[in-house]
Scaffold this motif. Structure first.
Motif, mmCIF file in Angstrom:
data_model
loop_
_atom_site.group_PDB
_atom_site.id
_atom_site.type_symbol
_atom_site.label_atom_id
_atom_site.label_comp_id
_atom_site.label_asym_id
_atom_site.label_seq_id
_atom_site.Cartn_x
_atom_site.Cartn_y
_atom_site.Cartn_z
ATOM 1 N N LYS A 306 7.065 -2.619 -9.008
ATOM 2 C CA LYS A 306 7.869 -3.316 -10.008
ATOM 3 C C LYS A 306 8.391 -4.626 -9.509
ATOM 4 O O LYS A 306 8.846 -5.416 -10.400
ATOM 5 C CB LYS A 306 8.988 -2.638 -10.675
ATOM 6 N N PHE A 307 8.411 -5.112 -8.153
ATOM 7 C CA PHE A 307 8.665 -6.062 -7.527
ATOM 8 C C PHE A 307 7.724 -7.252 -7.248
ATOM 9 O O PHE A 307 7.914 -8.563 -7.406
ATOM 10 C CB PHE A 307 9.615 -5.955 -6.349
ATOM 11 N N ILE A 308 6.633 -6.508 -6.622
ATOM 12 C CA ILE A 308 5.611 -7.411 -5.800
ATOM 13 C C ILE A 308 4.289 -7.578 -6.821
ATOM 14 O O ILE A 308 3.705 -6.527 -7.101
ATOM 15 C CB ILE A 308 5.203 -7.067 -4.577
ATOM 16 N N LYS A 309 3.861 -8.824 -7.336
ATOM 17 C CA LYS A 309 2.775 -9.167 -8.157
ATOM 18 C C LYS A 309 2.096 -9.886 -7.184
ATOM 19 O O LYS A 309 2.547 -10.867 -6.512
ATOM 20 C CB LYS A 309 3.098 -9.553 -9.161
ATOM 21 N N ILE A 310 0.756 -9.269 -6.902
ATOM 22 C CA ILE A 310 -0.136 -9.794 -5.817
ATOM 23 C C ILE A 310 -0.817 -11.192 -6.495
ATOM 24 O O ILE A 310 -0.949 -11.586 -7.769
ATOM 25 C CB ILE A 310 -1.323 -9.170 -5.581
ATOM 26 N N LYS A 311 -0.834 -12.172 -5.429
ATOM 27 C CA LYS A 311 -1.517 -13.529 -5.822
ATOM 28 C C LYS A 311 -2.576 -13.826 -4.932
ATOM 29 O O LYS A 311 -2.859 -13.384 -3.738
ATOM 30 C CB LYS A 311 -0.291 -14.557 -5.420
ATOM 31 N N LYS A 312 -3.514 -14.638 -5.317
ATOM 32 C CA LYS A 312 -4.619 -14.975 -4.680
ATOM 33 C C LYS A 312 -4.311 -16.051 -3.521
ATOM 34 O O LYS A 312 -5.208 -15.967 -2.673
ATOM 35 C CB LYS A 312 -5.681 -16.048 -5.550
ATOM 36 N N THR A 313 -3.182 -16.345 -3.375
ATOM 37 C CA THR A 313 -2.786 -17.299 -2.448
ATOM 38 C C THR A 313 -1.948 -16.290 -1.065
ATOM 39 O O THR A 313 -1.859 -16.947 -0.039
ATOM 40 C CB THR A 313 -1.802 -18.337 -2.738
ATOM 41 N N ASP A 314 -1.914 -15.095 -1.388
ATOM 42 C CA ASP A 314 -0.954 -14.088 -0.540
ATOM 43 C C ASP A 314 -2.060 -13.939 0.736
ATOM 44 O O ASP A 314 -3.412 -13.740 0.607
ATOM 45 C CB ASP A 314 -0.669 -12.793 -1.258
ATOM 46 N N THR A 315 -1.442 -13.525 1.846
ATOM 47 C CA THR A 315 -2.083 -12.960 2.990
ATOM 48 C C THR A 315 -1.255 -11.622 3.494
ATOM 49 O O THR A 315 -0.214 -11.647 3.541
ATOM 50 C CB THR A 315 -2.080 -14.102 4.249
ATOM 51 N N VAL A 316 -2.645 -10.851 3.468
ATOM 52 C CA VAL A 316 -1.678 -9.134 3.701
ATOM 53 C C VAL A 316 -2.032 -9.036 5.071
ATOM 54 O O VAL A 316 -3.342 -9.099 5.723
ATOM 55 C CB VAL A 316 -2.455 -8.317 2.838
ATOM 56 N N VAL A 317 -1.176 -8.698 6.017
ATOM 57 C CA VAL A 317 -1.337 -8.433 7.366
ATOM 58 C C VAL A 317 -1.064 -6.738 7.687
ATOM 59 O O VAL A 317 -0.207 -6.391 7.346
ATOM 60 C CB VAL A 317 -0.317 -9.272 8.270
ATOM 61 N N PHE A 318 -2.065 -6.133 8.094
ATOM 62 C CA PHE A 318 -1.776 -4.855 8.487
ATOM 63 C C PHE A 318 -1.325 -4.591 9.927
ATOM 64 O O PHE A 318 -2.389 -4.627 10.893
ATOM 65 C CB PHE A 318 -3.447 -4.137 8.242
ATOM 66 N N ALA A 319 0.062 -4.512 10.053
ATOM 67 C CA ALA A 319 0.632 -4.819 11.392
ATOM 68 C C ALA A 319 0.902 -3.143 11.737
ATOM 69 O O ALA A 319 1.952 -2.806 11.969
ATOM 70 C CB ALA A 319 1.926 -5.513 11.569
ATOM 71 N N GLU A 320 -0.151 -2.470 11.759
ATOM 72 C CA GLU A 320 0.119 -1.001 12.015
ATOM 73 C C GLU A 320 -1.131 -0.433 12.500
ATOM 74 O O GLU A 320 -2.269 -0.962 12.492
ATOM 75 C CB GLU A 320 0.361 -0.340 10.786
ATOM 76 N N PRO A 321 -0.993 0.782 13.223
ATOM 77 C CA PRO A 321 -2.233 1.519 13.810
ATOM 78 C C PRO A 321 -3.162 2.061 12.893
ATOM 79 O O PRO A 321 -2.760 2.202 11.703
ATOM 80 C CB PRO A 321 -1.697 2.815 14.474
ATOM 81 N N LYS A 322 -4.589 1.801 12.941
ATOM 82 C CA LYS A 322 -5.587 2.396 12.475
ATOM 83 C C LYS A 322 -6.039 3.753 13.106
ATOM 84 O O LYS A 322 -6.469 3.894 14.159
ATOM 85 C CB LYS A 322 -6.669 1.390 12.264
ATOM 86 N N TYR A 323 -5.892 4.811 12.089
ATOM 87 C CA TYR A 323 -6.582 6.054 12.263
ATOM 88 C C TYR A 323 -7.814 6.455 11.765
ATOM 89 O O TYR A 323 -7.977 6.072 10.712
ATOM 90 C CB TYR A 323 -5.457 7.372 11.858
#
Length: 545
Positions: A306-323
């Motif tokens: 309800k707060f964040i709407k994705i944009k084409k200009t966004d960069t998503v960083v996965f700063a977490e472990p991958k299992y």
């Protein structure tokens, strides 16, 4: 001289569910009490905890549960244990205590401890020593007995640059080694990694570079209890004139508390609020959790936040472990992000977010403590074997290296390993679904598996109680099995088979309800498998009116 027994209720040959029991004569000491998150094959199960039956039966002998740090693999089952044993004493450092109380556990149930403050329990004492890890106030435990110390390391790395609440006292560890260590229980998760974990776990420069080379909004997906990583994101964002917005009440509570207590250090001017969410240069921190991996990012990219709407200009960083268990989920989420036009940033392969001891770290720990016996714990069996091989490389006799499975008892009498001990404590996985504290059980999981693969067929019929004749039905309802409109002949045959079974089990005086249900399941099962090669769940509901 004393009798000592060591065994695990969870954590051996698995990732998570760490719970190690040490008995000294008549006293029981429990180290860590964690959970393991369920994989996709455990339909609807949220997490798995150890079987506490042994502890419940021996609850009067338990001196306490001692928690090394605030990760759910090590303390996530405490709430369930308190439900089983309300009077059990739980000992935790300050930050770990906060995580427990933030999850709804009464703080009166938890005794706060500090590193390097000895706790006496008669002839036995416990001494916590701080270690480097991704959560503050992490400790290892030294259990002092008449026959020598038993040391449980918990999770650790060796990094002198981690100071204050993240520091590690190698001097005290070396001192314990000089006093004499009977047995060392040491983690195995990263035993296959060559070299030290440090400095691969340091990500500040990588985060700075990511922020520098992306002018638009950044969304960081973080695990909330990895406070060290969150600190590095804040450090990287300093002097960038960007606002960091903390999303979600749980993560906000965590950041507020850790900032107040000095675990996190950053300028107040760095924090933004909801008015900054859509700013071009904002940095959003969103919380992930291992119970439902990447759920928050998935919710955002699918338009349900309800707060964040994705944009084409966004960069998503996965700063977490991958299992390994969540790899498929991650691939799907990243594919959806790519379709939305976002840029995706993953940690480079040479970096390691998990703060676990690699081979050289383990060697240093073994060399400092110089244990008489060595017991690899925590991790899949191949990791434990590799950990044992590391001890062998340091010339530890093979007969003094102990590899066990959950429930298998290691016994020491007067400081010597009893090689004739083959005792085993009965253990099991307790499957937890939602708020229920009861084990769901294998039969329920098998039913869910059957429903997911083959669907359900429901046969309903009504019989006259007075005249003992079939009044209504049998009616056929299916879900997830066949499309009724295209399977008219099969539906009619199902009705015919069911009616025949019902009528032959009705007599003038009574109705054989159990025989009706069993025969419908058996005969319909054979028919449906012959026609479709599927085995749906078959339920017969027959009533009298």
């Amino acid at each position: 001289m004393c009798n000592i027994k060591i065994f695990s209720l969870g954590g051996l040959d698995e990732m998570g569910k760490n719970c190690y029991v040490i008995e000294v004569d008549n006293d029981i000491f429990v180290f860590d009490c964690g959970l393991k998150y369920a994989n996709e094959n455990l339909y609807g199960i949220d997490y798995i905890i150890p079987d506490f039956d042994y502890l419940v039966k021996n609850s009067k002998r338990i001196k306490g549960v001692f928690l090394t740090h605030g990760h759910y693999e090590n303390m996530g089952a405490v709430k369930d244990l308190i439900t089983c044993i309300p009077n059990v004493k739980v000992y935790a450092t300050k930050f770990t205590k906060f995580v427990l109380t933030n999850d709804g556990i009464d703080e009166k149930k938890i005794t706060e401890i500090k590193a390097h403050k000895k706790m006496n329990f008669g002839a036995v004492s416990i001494f916590p020593i701080n270690v480097n890890h991704s959560t503050p106030d992490s400790v290892m435990f030294v259990l002092n007995t008449k026959d020598g110390a038993i040391v449980y390391t918990g999770d650790f790395i060796i990094d002198p640059k981690m100071m204050d609440n993240w520091s590690m006292d190698l001097g005290k560890i070396a001192y314990v080694g000089k006093q004499g260590v009977l047995a060392l229980l040491c983690e195995s998760v990263f035993s296959e990694r060559i070299g030290h974990t440090s400095p691969a776990h340091r990500l500040c420069s990588f985060f700075k570079d990511t922020i520098k080379h992306h002018d638009n909004r950044l969304i960081f997906s973080v695990l909330p209890t990895h406070i060290y990583t969150i600190q590095e994101i804040f450090t990287a964002a300093e002097n960038t004139h960007r606002k960091v917005v903390i999303m979600g009440k749980h993560l906000q509570n965590l950041v507020t508390y850790t900032k107040k207590e000095g675990y996190l250090k950053f300028s107040d001017s760095l924090l933004g609020d909801l008015s900054n969410i859509d700013d071009k240069d904002s940095i959003l921190l969103v919380q992930d959790n291992k119970e439902n991996p990447y759920a928050t990012v998935s919710k955002i990219v699918n338009g349900y936040d309800k707060f964040i709407k994705i944009k084409k200009t966004d960069t998503v960083v996965f700063a977490e472990p991958k299992y390994d268990s969540s790899e498929k989920t991650l691939v799907k989420v990243q594919n959806d992000l790519a379709i939305a036009g976002c840029e995706i940033v993953n940690l480079p392969k040479e970096k390691s977010l998990l703060h676990h001891a690699s081979s050289e770290d383990l060697m240093i720990m073994i060399d400092l403590l110089k244990p008489k016996y060595y017991m690899p714990v925590k991790g899949e069996y191949r990791y434990m074997v590799n950990n044992a091989n590391i001890a062998s490389e340091l010339n530890m006799p093979s007969e003094n290296i102990i590899l066990k499975q959950n429930g298998e008892v290691v016994e020491f009498n007067d400081g010597k390993l009893n090689k004739d001990c083959f005792d085993k404590v009965k253990i099991n996985d307790i499957l937890i679904d939602g708020n229920s504290t009861e084990d769901v059980g294998e039969l329920v999981i098998k039913d869910r598996e059957m429903l997911s693969e083959n669907g359900i067929v429901l046969i309903s019929a009504t019989i006259s109680k007075k005249e003992k004749v079939l009044l209504v039905g049998p009616e056929v309802t299916t879900r997830g099995f066949i499309y009724v409109k295209d399977s008219g002949e099969m539906i009619e045959e199902i009705k015919k088979i069911s009616q025949t079974i019902i009528e032959r089990n009705i007599t003038e005086s009574f109705v054989e309800f159990n025989k009706i249900k069993n025969e419908i399941r058996e005969e319909l099962g054979k028919y449906l498998y012959h026609e479709t090669e599927c085995k749906p769940m078959i339920i017969a509901v027959v009533q009298e009116v």
